[in-house]
Motif scaffolding. Sequence first.
Motif, PDB file in Angstrom:
ATOM      1  N   TYR A 159      -5.305   2.526   6.956  1.00 19.09           N
ATOM      2  CA  TYR A 159      -5.080   1.832   6.711  1.00 19.09           C
ATOM      3  C   TYR A 159      -4.720   0.930   8.319  1.00 19.09           C
ATOM      4  O   TYR A 159      -3.953   1.648   9.114  1.00 19.09           O
ATOM      5  CB  TYR A 159      -3.678   2.351   5.993  1.00 19.09           C
ATOM      6  CG  TYR A 159      -2.385   1.021   5.672  1.00 19.09           C
ATOM      7  CD1 TYR A 159      -2.448   0.116   4.639  1.00 19.09           C
ATOM      8  CD2 TYR A 159      -1.794   0.741   6.765  1.00 19.09           C
ATOM      9  CE1 TYR A 159      -1.644  -0.384   4.757  1.00 19.09           C
ATOM     10  CE2 TYR A 159      -0.773   0.509   6.382  1.00 19.09           C
ATOM     11  CZ  TYR A 159      -0.012  -0.796   5.603  1.00 19.09           C
ATOM     12  OH  TYR A 159       0.473  -1.520   5.429  1.00 19.09           O
TER      13      TYR A 159
ATOM     14  N   SER B 224      -8.982   6.156  -9.362  1.00 24.50           N
ATOM     15  CA  SER B 224      -9.717   5.120  -9.730  1.00 24.50           C
ATOM     16  C   SER B 224      -9.121   4.732 -11.973  1.00 24.50           C
ATOM     17  O   SER B 224      -9.701   6.240 -12.383  1.00 24.50           O
ATOM     18  CB  SER B 224     -11.373   5.013 -10.002  1.00 24.50           C
ATOM     19  OG  SER B 224     -11.652   5.335  -8.651  1.00 24.50           O
TER      20      SER B 224
ATOM     21  N   GLN C  11      -6.665  -3.379   5.965  1.00 25.09           N
ATOM     22  CA  GLN C  11      -7.416  -1.376   5.550  1.00 25.09           C
ATOM     23  C   GLN C  11      -8.408  -1.790   5.249  1.00 25.09           C
ATOM     24  O   GLN C  11      -9.064  -2.888   5.132  1.00 25.09           O
ATOM     25  CB  GLN C  11      -6.385  -1.277   4.337  1.00 25.09           C
ATOM     26  CG  GLN C  11      -6.650  -1.653   2.604  1.00 25.09           C
ATOM     27  CD  GLN C  11      -5.590  -1.176   2.013  1.00 25.09           C
ATOM     28  OE1 GLN C  11      -4.501  -1.019   1.997  1.00 25.09           O
ATOM     29  NE2 GLN C  11      -6.354  -0.637   1.004  1.00 25.09           N
ATOM     30  N   ASN C  12      -9.681  -0.395   4.605  1.00 22.69           N
ATOM     31  CA  ASN C  12     -10.595  -0.251   4.642  1.00 22.69           C
ATOM     32  C   ASN C  12     -10.471   0.998   3.730  1.00 22.69           C
ATOM     33  O   ASN C  12      -9.292   1.207   3.117  1.00 22.69           O
ATOM     34  CB  ASN C  12     -11.558  -0.708   5.567  1.00 22.69           C
ATOM     35  CG  ASN C  12     -11.363   1.246   6.316  1.00 22.69           C
ATOM     36  OD1 ASN C  12     -10.824   2.266   5.727  1.00 22.69           O
ATOM     37  ND2 ASN C  12     -11.756   1.124   8.148  1.00 22.69           N
ATOM     38  N   LYS C  13     -11.689   1.075   3.021  1.00 17.44           N
ATOM     39  CA  LYS C  13     -11.572   2.324   2.240  1.00 17.44           C
ATOM     40  C   LYS C  13     -11.332   3.412   2.318  1.00 17.44           C
ATOM     41  O   LYS C  13     -10.362   3.983   1.626  1.00 17.44           O
ATOM     42  CB  LYS C  13     -13.395   2.217   1.532  1.00 17.44           C
ATOM     43  CG  LYS C  13     -14.008   1.323   0.693  1.00 17.44           C
ATOM     44  CD  LYS C  13     -14.731   1.758   0.783  1.00 17.44           C
ATOM     45  CE  LYS C  13     -15.825   0.701  -0.031  1.00 17.44           C
ATOM     46  NZ  LYS C  13     -17.233   1.256  -0.660  1.00 17.44           N
ATOM     47  N   LYS C  14     -10.777   3.951   4.089  1.00 20.11           N
ATOM     48  CA  LYS C  14     -10.285   5.414   4.685  1.00 20.11           C
ATOM     49  C   LYS C  14      -8.669   4.832   4.827  1.00 20.11           C
ATOM     50  O   LYS C  14      -8.203   6.077   5.316  1.00 20.11           O
ATOM     51  CB  LYS C  14     -12.149   5.505   5.090  1.00 20.11           C
ATOM     52  CG  LYS C  14     -11.042   6.912   5.329  1.00 20.11           C
ATOM     53  CD  LYS C  14     -12.585   7.801   6.305  1.00 20.11           C
ATOM     54  CE  LYS C  14     -11.479   9.314   6.476  1.00 20.11           C
ATOM     55  NZ  LYS C  14     -13.137  10.057   7.294  1.00 20.11           N
TER      56      LYS C  14
ATOM     57  N   THR D 137       0.877  -1.203  -0.210  1.00 19.29           N
ATOM     58  CA  THR D 137      -0.240   0.129  -0.082  1.00 19.29           C
ATOM     59  C   THR D 137       0.867   1.357  -0.246  1.00 19.29           C
ATOM     60  O   THR D 137       1.415   1.169   0.501  1.00 19.29           O
ATOM     61  CB  THR D 137      -1.011   0.307   1.385  1.00 19.29           C
ATOM     62  OG1 THR D 137      -1.593  -0.988   1.407  1.00 19.29           O
ATOM     63  CG2 THR D 137      -1.700   0.716   1.051  1.00 19.29           C
TER      64      THR D 137
ATOM     65  N   LYS E 271      -3.844  -2.529  -8.844  1.00 23.59           N
ATOM     66  CA  LYS E 271      -3.914  -2.580  -7.066  1.00 23.59           C
ATOM     67  C   LYS E 271      -2.416  -2.605  -7.149  1.00 23.59           C
ATOM     68  O   LYS E 271      -2.434  -2.393  -5.952  1.00 23.59           O
ATOM     69  CB  LYS E 271      -4.398  -4.300  -7.802  1.00 23.59           C
ATOM     70  CG  LYS E 271      -6.463  -3.485  -8.401  1.00 23.59           C
ATOM     71  CD  LYS E 271      -6.795  -5.180  -8.457  1.00 23.59           C
ATOM     72  CE  LYS E 271      -8.367  -4.787  -8.562  1.00 23.59           C
ATOM     73  NZ  LYS E 271      -9.048  -5.573  -8.868  1.00 23.59           N
TER      74      LYS E 271
ATOM     75  N   ASN F 231      -7.412   1.957  -8.014  1.00 23.49           N
ATOM     76  CA  ASN F 231      -9.133   1.613  -7.818  1.00 23.49           C
ATOM     77  C   ASN F 231      -9.002   1.106  -9.704  1.00 23.49           C
ATOM     78  O   ASN F 231      -8.728   2.295 -10.411  1.00 23.49           O
ATOM     79  CB  ASN F 231     -10.075   1.853  -7.239  1.00 23.49           C
ATOM     80  CG  ASN F 231      -9.667   2.743  -6.043  1.00 23.49           C
ATOM     81  OD1 ASN F 231      -9.892   1.475  -5.205  1.00 23.49           O
ATOM     82  ND2 ASN F 231      -9.992   3.514  -4.758  1.00 23.49           N
TER      83      ASN F 231
ATOM     84  N   GLU G 206      -6.059   9.519  -0.831  1.00 25.67           N
ATOM     85  CA  GLU G 206      -6.895   9.024  -2.094  1.00 25.67           C
ATOM     86  C   GLU G 206      -6.429   8.626  -3.222  1.00 25.67           C
ATOM     87  O   GLU G 206      -5.626   9.062  -3.919  1.00 25.67           O
ATOM     88  CB  GLU G 206      -7.606   9.776  -1.911  1.00 25.67           C
ATOM     89  CG  GLU G 206      -8.875  10.037  -3.232  1.00 25.67           C
ATOM     90  CD  GLU G 206      -9.872  11.078  -3.014  1.00 25.67           C
ATOM     91  OE1 GLU G 206     -10.442  11.171  -3.903  1.00 25.67           O
ATOM     92  OE2 GLU G 206      -9.732  12.195  -2.662  1.00 25.67           O
TER      93      GLU G 206
END
Length: 616
Positions: free
Chosen positions: A420, A493, A415-418, A377, A512, A517, A490
């Motif tokens: 780490y 995409s 991690q999630n969408k927001k 990440t 990825k 994304n 952020e």
Amino acid sequence: MTSDQAFEKKLFRPLKKKLLFAVIIVSTIFTSIVVFFHFNYEYKDEVSNLDKKLQQIKTSTIPAMVSASWQEDRSYLNVQAESLITIKDIEKVTITNADNIPIIIKTNLQESPSDEVRIYRYPLYYNHTYDNGTEYLGYLEIMATTSYIKADLYKRIGFFILAQFVKTFMISWIILLVFHYYINKNLEQILKFIQNFNLNSIDENLLHIERKNKYKDEIDLLEDSINRMVKKIRHLNVEKERKISEQEKKIEMQKVSAINSSKMAALGEMAGGIAHEINNPLTVIHTKTRIMEKMIERGIPDSELFLKNTKSIIGTVDKISNVIQGLKDISKDASNEEKKDTVIRDLLENILNLCEEKIRNHNIDLICDLNAPYFQTHLNCYQIQLSQVFLILLNNSFDALEKRTEKWIKIEASQNKKWYFLHFIDSGEGIDRAIADRMFQPFFTTKDVGKGTGLGLSFAYEVITKHGGEIYYDDHYQNTCFTIKLLLKERKSILVVDDDIDIREAICAYLKLEGYNTIEAQNGKEALEIVKDKKIEFVISDIRMPDGGGLFLLDELRKIDRVIPYVILVTGQADITREEAIKRGALDLLKKPLEMERIVGLIKFIENSYDEFIEV
């Protein structure tokens, strides 16, 4: 505006409004009392006058009516009745005969009599002169009303109340003007001064009320009191600033000294491992160099072996360079460091290179798969400071496991969408909650005297907070765990458009790994619908596809009335030149087989150049 400020504003009522309200209430009450007593007296007086008027009628009219009744002169009685009925307040006049039968009735009543009537009945007696006797001839009945009296009083009350209202309004307005000039205007200046006054200021900004007056009053005394308070606060603030400045300098020096001491102590503990990490490669370099020297001395022409040894030496030098660079990074001052885009794997790898030998020598198992997906990440962070936090957590785990039989340290990530999450777990049995709540305070330590400064975790807390994240003791784990929570950068995409599923999946998998994304589409028409529904920053599209290729997609995107994504065209044939593609609106045209490093480099260049995407 905060909820408390909104609540205070809701409860706030200006003094002039309160004064106006008080004047109106007091005036209303006073006027009501005056009206009640005055007009009650007026009513009684008017009723008394009505009684006197009818008494006068009795005195002046009854004798004549008795005479007319005796002579049965009804025409005269009728005239007398009509004259009486014309008098205000008299609604009905009735004259009866000796049998009490009405013979004359005069009335002004349009409807049934009101409740506000007064009945006056006067008997008619004729006095005989020959025997001084009396003879009953009937009676005169007069029905009078007080409604006219009340109507007149109500009218006068209305005018009186209106006059009082106008008077109250004018007086209130004058009072408000006087109040505003002498009090409210000055209070507003005082209030503005107090609201803008900084309690921690060392500047002597005194209150000065602009007003013209020859003699001092309460406002001047208040101004003097506030200015004395301001001078005292300024004096106290100057003293406080001086003392705080001295204390802060001492604390900062102690803190920096303690952190450097802690850092140097940690580096000293790793010195053996670092020496081993450097000495072993130096041994390899030295040995291979001697081999090459011997071969030259003996005239052994083996270029393949020479090349192999040279590559080995270069790789070994790189390894030493990485260790030294990691050592330099972790020990340098990072107070003026700037944020950079970083892969977490690289930071952990540098720290683990420094700690690995020390950990291995104390029989501690280090569990960390740096090839795991979440370690790839990207984060926007202060690299050196975050590395120092990792080192502090590893050293704390190392010290905590010194006397344990089962020794292991594990580093995990999620991690999630927001956010780490980075978890530093060791084989310890956890930390008491009372200690966990205090461990991030400066100078708090549970280590033996002379071994810990108590600044490691407080420094880590400061660094992670500076990143906009959190560091905390995580009691969701059975063993001891500290979790670092950092805000994810952020990522953009990217829409990958190709009718070949293998190509699409390969490109998406690579992107990825770079932290982007990805969304897939198998032709231009499908891609166009996705762009309309979702926020897409980049499009990587093949030129040749059924149901709309890359050029079709590029042309249709230009018709959309909003910001459109950057489009990178790819092709396996010479469908169009790079210059023509760029002229039609593409960001670039790349040939297959694709160099993914070039695509990622192009995307990162655009990301670093502009904060938002512009229309092609």
